[in-house]
Design an enzyme around this catalytic site. Structure first.
Site, short mmCIF file in Angstrom:
data_model
loop_
_atom_site.label_atom_id
_atom_site.label_comp_id
_atom_site.label_asym_id
_atom_site.label_seq_id
_atom_site.Cartn_x
_atom_site.Cartn_y
_atom_site.Cartn_z
N ASP A 130 -22.34 29.75 13.48
CA ASP A 130 -22.28 29.09 12.18
C ASP A 130 -22.25 27.57 12.32
O ASP A 130 -21.76 27.03 13.31
CB ASP A 130 -21.00 29.58 11.47
CG ASP A 130 -20.99 29.26 9.99
OD1 ASP A 130 -21.92 28.62 9.48
OD2 ASP A 130 -20.01 29.65 9.33
N ARG A 141 -13.09 33.73 0.95
CA ARG A 141 -13.57 32.86 2.03
C ARG A 141 -14.50 31.78 1.48
O ARG A 141 -15.52 31.44 2.08
CB ARG A 141 -14.27 33.68 3.12
CG ARG A 141 -14.37 32.99 4.48
CD ARG A 141 -15.03 33.88 5.52
NE ARG A 141 -15.19 33.23 6.79
CZ ARG A 141 -16.30 32.60 7.19
NH1 ARG A 141 -17.34 32.54 6.38
NH2 ARG A 141 -16.37 32.04 8.38
N TRP A 143 -26.43 38.62 12.16
CA TRP A 143 -26.45 38.69 10.70
C TRP A 143 -25.03 38.97 10.21
O TRP A 143 -24.50 40.05 10.42
CB TRP A 143 -27.41 39.79 10.27
CG TRP A 143 -27.56 40.02 8.79
CD1 TRP A 143 -26.60 40.32 7.89
CD2 TRP A 143 -28.80 39.98 8.07
NE1 TRP A 143 -27.14 40.48 6.64
CE2 TRP A 143 -28.49 40.28 6.71
CE3 TRP A 143 -30.13 39.74 8.41
CZ2 TRP A 143 -29.47 40.33 5.72
CZ3 TRP A 143 -31.09 39.81 7.42
CH2 TRP A 143 -30.77 40.09 6.09
N ASP A 144 -24.43 38.00 9.55
CA ASP A 144 -23.04 38.13 9.13
C ASP A 144 -22.95 38.41 7.64
O ASP A 144 -23.91 38.20 6.87
CB ASP A 144 -22.28 36.84 9.45
CG ASP A 144 -20.83 37.09 9.82
OD1 ASP A 144 -20.29 38.16 9.46
OD2 ASP A 144 -20.21 36.22 10.47
N CYS A 193 -22.96 42.01 11.84
CA CYS A 193 -21.61 41.45 11.80
C CYS A 193 -21.15 41.38 10.36
O CYS A 193 -21.95 41.15 9.45
CB CYS A 193 -21.59 40.07 12.44
SG CYS A 193 -19.94 39.30 12.50
N ASP A 211 -13.37 40.46 14.82
CA ASP A 211 -13.14 39.07 15.18
C ASP A 211 -11.94 38.92 16.10
O ASP A 211 -11.72 37.85 16.69
CB ASP A 211 -12.91 38.22 13.92
CG ASP A 211 -14.20 37.95 13.17
OD1 ASP A 211 -15.29 38.12 13.76
OD2 ASP A 211 -14.14 37.57 11.98
#
EC number: 3.2.1.22
Length: 720
Positions: free
Chosen positions: A348, A427, A462-463, A510, A532
């Protein structure tokens, strides 16, 4: 009078089928190891007659009792949890399905499809039950198609993929739960009369609290090498529900499918509603055999590039966070090459210009490289990685958006949120509305642009870090109850387009850790991110839990700085699955760096065993202070053993030899410890370098535990 009442009950259902005449239709769904026998009772209802080990004496199939409903509707009885419930166009909410026909065809030499057609005896509603039986993997895949020809839409309120029926003295359910950072915590309980429900209502990132799989022990708690068990999972990247319903007779119904919570579906005339696939296996030899069936099936049929190699990698996140530039990344690419991994993965923080991505509060949705960080763009990084001698991969989260982004400013109607309320941010972000074809085009375009401009881009992480908060779609308008379903369908449409255009690009699934771990998504991803939380002690438990359903090559495990264990222990834990590194190599000593380089070489050499071999769980971390797992090649010529001392207490407890499994008892095997590190204390491995028969290794075993807290061994086993 009593006789008349008894006959009436028989006509309404299958409950007293022991006294019925022989069934006019018997349908056998078989893998060669497991049989699912369906029968049509004398009233025309489809019932499950048998589920268990293969029925070798076919002569007696005709005298099997019919059993109970194979797909229970909400009907005239309404005693039990229904598999299907609907309200017809005239307001009647009952259904009564009769058998019409069935077909069986071989889709391949190893896959046979059975389709059973049921039809309501009053309304023009049809249900088709599908069963794919995999003879080489002992897996059955079940799903349902519902359609109708009424004049107006029918409202679907329950729409299960599968209903399985059991009649046993006792049932033991193992579920896999846990919040972020504590995924797949295993708990087992004896089921009691009433309902036990495992479900999720989060939309995206649906498995954040409850994983979409379970273990059912029949008669006794689930055991690794003996006893009857059923392992089941739902191929759906959204809300799911498993209902375990025990009636007054102690019979169990397991109803699996999409969670209908807030998801009533208006089914138009002629439209076909296809449920997700429920995948299950039965074993009378315990969970170990059942898991290996799932692993074989996944590699052969479901996992993207199931038999292809996996890329080892170095990720920059722990070393840099958001604070990096081209020069710093180029340095870590060279470190990746020295480490010996295949790829450098940029995480990121690489995008956004009006709102640069310097934290998780801005930039998400604006997929242009940040000019101040990356003046030569993604292409410059791909070239730098190539010069360093490694491949280049990149992190994306294309389903999500920050309110502080150009995308949100331009297209607020593309974002899932209520029109008349202040939005709730999880988030600091919200989800894009994948129900909308324009949004699907945009999300596909993120990947398409990166790959078309950078054809040597080798990998995507890919989150998906948020669930579907503020669940309202501006695109769906009056059909808001379709949102949770249409979002997932929209995601699949995007992933299918990517797969069609770029079939060979590996991707990691992900979702803020293990928030997505289902086999429908894994059709498009080569692996998934388990959590995580990368503390190796916790990861032993997590990776143990995931191993019941997923082969090692599909579970990403990284060596990080989380935890205070030795670099050896952290690396040995990550090597149990698909190895990666997310650590600042500059902070390691030269001895630690050398160990990591040698471990990478060992992993690449052993990868065919770990990623393609049969897995045997030998010592459970849940049973004490140790854990052990091994992998064996199909030809039984090579194996690797991972042994972990977790909370071992030297001089206090006695450790026992690890008895191996899966070897040829007649062959001789040489055992050699690898991944050694002199600075890490351990009891000497006295069998190192010696040769033993397979029978000895399986009956006596190896003294592989070291008796030192948080220590580990990796042992290579080679047939002589």
């Amino acid at each position: 009078m009593k006789l008349m009442r008894f006959i009436g009950v028989c006509l309404l259902g299958c409950s007293f089928s022991l006294l019925q005449a022989a069934s006019p239709e018997t349908i056998r769904v078989t893998t060669g190891k497991t049989d699912l026998i369906l029968k049509v009772d004398t009233t025309g209802r489809l019932c499950q007659s048998y589920l268990g080990s293969v029925w070798t004496d076919g002569r007696n199939l005709d005298v099997l009792p019919a059993g109970k409903d194979a797909y229970q509707p909400y009907d005239l009885q309404n005693f039990f949890e229904p598999a299907v419930r609907m309200t017809h166009a005239d307001g009647n909410n009952s259904s009564l399905f009769r058998y019409v026909s069935h077909t069986q065809e071989a889709l391949s030499p190893t896959v046979t499809r059975t389709v059973v057609t049921l039809r309501d005896d009053v309304y023009p509603v049809e249900v088709k039950l599908y069963y794919d039986a995999f003879s080489d993997a002992n897996i059955i895949k079940a799903w349902t198609e519902i359609s109708h020809r009424e004049k107006r839409p029918v409202l679907l309120q329950d729409f299960a993929s599968s209903l399985l029926y059991f009649a046993r003295p006792a049932y033991y359910l193992t579920e896999f739960t846990g919040k972020w950072g504590n995924e797949t915590t295993m708990t087992e309980q004896k089921l009691t009369p009433g309902k036990k429900v495992l479900d999720t209502r989060l939309g995206a990132r649906a498995a954040m609290l409850t994983s979409p799989f379970f273990i059912l022990g029949l008669d006794a708690p689930a055991r690794e090498t003996e006893g009857e068990v059923v392992l089941g999972t739902l191929n759906w990247t959204g809300n799911f529900r498993f209902t375990f319903d025990i009636d007054a007779s102690n019979d169990l119904r397991v109803v699996s499918g999409i969670n209908p919570y807030a998801s009533e579906y208006n089914l138009r005339p002629g439209e076909v509603f296809r449920t997700p696939e429920f995948v299950f296996t039965y074993s009378d030899k315990g969970t170990g055999e059942a898991s290996r069936s799932f692993h074989d099936w996944a590699r052969d049929y479901q996992l993207k590039d199931g038999h292809g190699p996996r890329l080892t990698l170095l990720n920059n996140w722990e070393a840099t966070g958001f604070a990096f530039d081209e020069k710093k990344l180029s340095h870590f690419m060279r470190e990746a090459a020295i480490l010996g991994v295949d790829m450098f993965l940029l995480d990121d923080g690489w995008f956004g210009n009006k709102y640069p991505r310097s934290s998780d509060k801005s930039g998400l949705g604006d997929w242009e490289p940040t000019a101040s960080k990356l003046p030569n763009g993604v292409g410059g990084l791909v070239r730098a990685a190539d010069s360093a001698g490694v491949k280049f991969g990149i992190w994306i989260e294309p389903e999500m958006v920050n309110p502080k982004s150009e995308l949100y400013e331009k297209h607020p109607d593309w974002v899932i949120h209520y029109p008349n309320r202040e939005p709730y941010y999880y988030r600091n972000q919200m989800a894009l509305d994948l129900c909308n074809p324009q949004v699907q085009d945009f999300v596909f375009g993120v990947v398409d642009k990166l790959l078309s401009e950078n054809p040597d881009l080798a990998y995507f992480k890919w989150d998906c870090n948020s669930m579907l908060t503020n669940p309202y779609s501006f695109y769906l308008k009056e059909n808001q109850s379709h949102l949770f379903i249409e979002y997932v369908r929209g995601l699949y449409k995007v992933l299918e387009r990517i797969q069609e255009k770029y079939p060979d690009v590996p991707m990691m699934l992900c979702s803020g850790g293990g928030g997505r771990c289902d086999y429908e998504a894994l059709k498009y991803f080569t692996e998934f991110w388990a959590s995580d939380n990368t503390d190796p002690v916790k990861r032993i438990f997590m990776q143990w839990g995931y191993s019941y359903f997923f082969p090692a090559k599909s579970i990403s495990a990284h060596v990080t700085s989380m935890g205070d264990q030795s670099i050896k222990f952290r690396t040995d834990v990550a090597m149990m699955d698909k190895l990666g590194f997310d650590i600042n190599m500059d902070k390691l000593t030269e001895a630690e760096r050398q160990f990591c380089r040698e471990a990478v070489q060992n992993y690449k050499r052993l990868a065919p065993i770990i990623q393609e071999g049969d897995q045997f769980r030998l010592v459970s971390p849940y049973s004490g202070n140790h854990a052990a797992v091994m992998y064996v090649t199909p030809g039984q010529d090579k194996a690797v053993l991972f042994a972990y001392d977790i909370y071992a207490q030297k001089y206090v407890e006695r450790s026992y030899p690890i008895r191996l499994q899966g070897l040829d008892p007649q062959r001789s095997y040489r055992v050699v410890e690898i991944n050694k590190m002199d600075s890490v204390p351990a009891r000497p491995f006295v069998e190192d370098g010696k040769t033993f028969s397979g029978e000895y290794l399986m009956k006596i075993g190896l003294q592989a535990f070291s008796d030192f807290r948080e220590s580990s061994r990796v042992i290579e086993i080679t047939a002589q």
